[in-house]
Design a protein around this motif. Structure first.
Motif, PDB file in Angstrom:
ATOM      1  N   PHE A 154       0.824  -1.209   0.000  1.00  0.00           N
ATOM      2  CA  PHE A 154       0.000   0.000   0.000  1.00  0.00           C
ATOM      3  C   PHE A 154       0.856   1.257   0.000  1.00  0.00           C
ATOM      4  CE2 PHE A 154       0.220   0.539   4.709  1.00  0.00           C
ATOM      5  CZ  PHE A 154       0.221   1.929   4.804  1.00  0.00           C
ATOM      6  N   LEU A 155       2.018   1.224   0.667  1.00  0.00           N
ATOM      7  CA  LEU A 155       2.880   2.404   0.689  1.00  0.00           C
ATOM      8  C   LEU A 155       3.365   2.766  -0.713  1.00  0.00           C
ATOM      9  CD1 LEU A 155       5.081   1.754   3.859  1.00  0.00           C
ATOM     10  CD2 LEU A 155       3.325   3.508   3.600  1.00  0.00           C
ATOM     11  N   VAL A 156       3.856   1.789  -1.445  1.00  0.00           N
ATOM     12  CA  VAL A 156       4.453   2.052  -2.752  1.00  0.00           C
ATOM     13  C   VAL A 156       3.397   2.285  -3.816  1.00  0.00           C
ATOM     14  CG1 VAL A 156       5.871   1.072  -4.611  1.00  0.00           C
ATOM     15  CG2 VAL A 156       6.541   0.744  -2.218  1.00  0.00           C
ATOM     16  N   GLU A 157       2.387   1.431  -3.844  1.00  0.00           N
ATOM     17  CA  GLU A 157       1.482   1.410  -4.992  1.00  0.00           C
ATOM     18  C   GLU A 157       0.231   2.256  -4.818  1.00  0.00           C
ATOM     19  OE1 GLU A 157       0.918  -2.222  -6.966  1.00  0.00           O
ATOM     20  OE2 GLU A 157       3.084  -2.503  -7.163  1.00  0.00           O
ATOM     21  N   ARG A 158      -0.250   2.418  -3.594  1.00  0.00           N
ATOM     22  CA  ARG A 158      -1.516   3.128  -3.425  1.00  0.00           C
ATOM     23  C   ARG A 158      -1.402   4.403  -2.612  1.00  0.00           C
ATOM     24  NH1 ARG A 158      -5.615  -0.540  -0.998  1.00  0.00           N
ATOM     25  NH2 ARG A 158      -3.946  -1.919  -0.272  1.00  0.00           N
ATOM     26  N   CYS A 159      -0.349   4.535  -1.816  1.00  0.00           N
ATOM     27  CA  CYS A 159      -0.132   5.781  -1.072  1.00  0.00           C
ATOM     28  C   CYS A 159       0.792   6.711  -1.862  1.00  0.00           C
ATOM     29  CB  CYS A 159       0.438   5.479   0.304  1.00  0.00           C
ATOM     30  SG  CYS A 159       0.595   6.916   1.374  1.00  0.00           S
ATOM     31  N   ALA A 160       2.011   6.273  -2.128  1.00  0.00           N
ATOM     32  CA  ALA A 160       2.959   7.099  -2.889  1.00  0.00           C
ATOM     33  C   ALA A 160       2.722   7.036  -4.389  1.00  0.00           C
ATOM     34  CB  ALA A 160       4.386   6.654  -2.584  1.00  0.00           C
ATOM     35  N   ARG A 161       2.159   5.912  -4.877  1.00  0.00           N
ATOM     36  CA  ARG A 161       1.941   5.724  -6.320  1.00  0.00           C
ATOM     37  C   ARG A 161       3.232   6.000  -7.096  1.00  0.00           C
ATOM     38  NH1 ARG A 161      -4.147   8.425  -7.086  1.00  0.00           N
ATOM     39  NH2 ARG A 161      -5.100   7.238  -5.393  1.00  0.00           N
ATOM     40  N   VAL A 162       4.291   5.331  -6.677  1.00  0.00           N
ATOM     41  CA  VAL A 162       5.623   5.549  -7.250  1.00  0.00           C
ATOM     42  C   VAL A 162       5.634   5.173  -8.726  1.00  0.00           C
ATOM     43  CG1 VAL A 162       8.045   4.879  -7.120  1.00  0.00           C
ATOM     44  CG2 VAL A 162       6.718   5.193  -5.014  1.00  0.00           C
ATOM     45  N   GLN A 163       6.269   6.019  -9.522  1.00  0.00           N
ATOM     46  CA  GLN A 163       6.363   5.823 -10.964  1.00  0.00           C
ATOM     47  C   GLN A 163       7.808   5.493 -11.366  1.00  0.00           C
ATOM     48  OE1 GLN A 163       3.492   5.955 -12.948  1.00  0.00           O
ATOM     49  NE2 GLN A 163       2.626   6.024 -10.872  1.00  0.00           N
ATOM     50  N   PRO A 164       7.977   4.774 -12.482  1.00  0.00           N
ATOM     51  CA  PRO A 164       9.336   4.486 -12.959  1.00  0.00           C
ATOM     52  C   PRO A 164      10.143   5.770 -13.128  1.00  0.00           C
ATOM     53  CG  PRO A 164       7.721   3.216 -14.201  1.00  0.00           C
ATOM     54  CD  PRO A 164       6.943   4.175 -13.353  1.00  0.00           C
ATOM     55  N   GLY A 165      11.388   5.726 -12.690  1.00  0.00           N
ATOM     56  CA  GLY A 165      12.271   6.873 -12.825  1.00  0.00           C
ATOM     57  C   GLY A 165      12.268   7.818 -11.651  1.00  0.00           C
ATOM     58  N   GLN A 166      11.314   7.685 -10.742  1.00  0.00           N
ATOM     59  CA  GLN A 166      11.315   8.558  -9.568  1.00  0.00           C
ATOM     60  C   GLN A 166      12.400   8.131  -8.580  1.00  0.00           C
ATOM     61  OE1 GLN A 166       7.110   8.435  -8.211  1.00  0.00           O
ATOM     62  NE2 GLN A 166       6.986  10.573  -8.852  1.00  0.00           N
ATOM     63  N   TRP A 167      12.816   9.094  -7.747  1.00  0.00           N
ATOM     64  CA  TRP A 167      13.788   8.836  -6.684  1.00  0.00           C
ATOM     65  C   TRP A 167      13.035   8.598  -5.379  1.00  0.00           C
ATOM     66  CZ3 TRP A 167      19.272   8.996  -6.522  1.00  0.00           C
ATOM     67  CH2 TRP A 167      19.894   9.307  -7.748  1.00  0.00           C
ATOM     68  N   ALA A 168      13.435   7.543  -4.653  1.00  0.00           N
ATOM     69  CA  ALA A 168      12.813   7.226  -3.373  1.00  0.00           C
ATOM     70  C   ALA A 168      13.894   6.982  -2.334  1.00  0.00           C
ATOM     71  CB  ALA A 168      11.922   5.995  -3.495  1.00  0.00           C
ATOM     72  N   LEU A 169      13.665   7.465  -1.117  1.00  0.00           N
ATOM     73  CA  LEU A 169      14.579   7.231  -0.007  1.00  0.00           C
ATOM     74  C   LEU A 169      13.866   6.386   1.040  1.00  0.00           C
ATOM     75  CD1 LEU A 169      17.012   9.685   1.663  1.00  0.00           C
ATOM     76  CD2 LEU A 169      15.406   8.423   3.111  1.00  0.00           C
TER      77      LEU A 169
END
Length: 291
Positions: A97-112
């Motif tokens: 849920f954190l990656v896919e539905r809360c942050a909705r991280v996209q290819p190429g983004q930077w994450a810490l």
């Protein structure tokens, strides 16, 4: 009736034990486990011998046997062991849920990822790489950073006062798009300082204590930032969400796309020591308690 073969240890267990997250008393403890169905009530489709896992409550996983509603468990596929489910379902569903539905991280983004060598941290690193992010892993020692790097992180940093400066150096001065912070009070402002303008800080845990009162204007001063304090239970509300998103987590485990590291095993009778080790940050990856 479920005969449990493995019980998961999670930081939220310490919050329930200490009262940081109050629960009605008297209460059991533990949210996550796996085992074998020994008996089922009338109208329940699960047959004795079926392997199941759960992490969505109710509290009471620290037991050799327990009664639990059929709507709160999922059948485990052949590629997911009982230990893997008990060690990974709650952390895996949190990661999903954190990656896919809360942050909705996209290819190429930077994450810490703060506390990147912990149970959720290692899964976050792997899931973020799976969706195409560039990952900076932060942990409290060189050994823990190396563990996160071995799980796919692109960059690793040992946490200290220069964190934001190092992150700016890696990102060409821009900062990251999203920070996943399960540490809480000790890292909150440092996490904000690592973000790009309009970046998102997800504070999902309190390993160092709750963040507490926040000057809301700090978000404007540091770049019109966003921040949220989510909990898994608001993303796994009903049976449909458990089946859909919990099933996705199990598929990721079964395929090997996400690997669960069971780095510690304790007898269930030694749960108190397991809590002490978890709170002292003497553990890595995931831990199971064996009834």
């Amino acid at each position: 009736m479920l005969r449990q073969t493995a019980v998961g240890l999670n930081y939220i267990d310490t919050y329930h034990r200490t009262g940081l997250y109050p629960v009605p008393l008297p209460s059991g403890i533990g949210l996550e486990g796996a085992g074998v169905v020994e008996a089922a009530g009338a109208g329940v489709a699960l047959v004795p011998g079926t392997r199941v896992g759960y992490c969505w409550g109710p509290i009471g996983a620290y037991a050799s046997h327990r009664l639990i509603g059929a709507d709160r468990v999922v059948v485990l596929p052949d590629g997911v062991s009982d230990e893997m489910a008990a060690a990974g379902l709650l952390k895996g569903c949190t990661t999903e849920f954190l990656v896919e539905r809360c942050a909705r991280v996209q290819p190429g983004q930077w994450a810490l990822v703060q506390a990147a060598a912990g149970g959720v941290g290692l899964l976050l690193v792997q899931w973020l790489k799976h969706v195409g992010a560039t990952v900076i892993a932060v942990a409290g020692s060189a050994e823990k950073v190396a563990l996160a790097m071995a799980n796919g992180a692109d960059h690793g940093i040992v946490f200290d006062a220069s964190l934001a400066e190092q992150v700016r150096g890696l990102t060409g001065g821009r900062g990251v798009d999203v920070v996943f912070d399960g540490v809480g009070k000790a890292t909150f402002e440092a996490s904000l300082d690592c973000l790009a303008r309009r970046g998102l800080n997800i504070s999902y845990g309190n390993a160092s204590g709750p963040v507490g009162a926040v000057d809301f204007g700090i978000l404007a001063r540091k770049g019109s930032l966003f921040t949220t304090r989510p909990t898994m239970f608001d993303y796994y509300v009903d049976r449909s969400e458990i089946e859909t998103y919990g099933g996705r987590v199990l598929d990721m485990f079964a395929s090997g796309a996400i690997k669960v590291h069971v780095d510690q095993r304790y007898a269930l009778a030694d749960a108190a020591q397991a809590h002490r080790d978890l709170e002292a940050r003497r553990t890595t990856g995931s831990t199971v308690l064996v009834p």
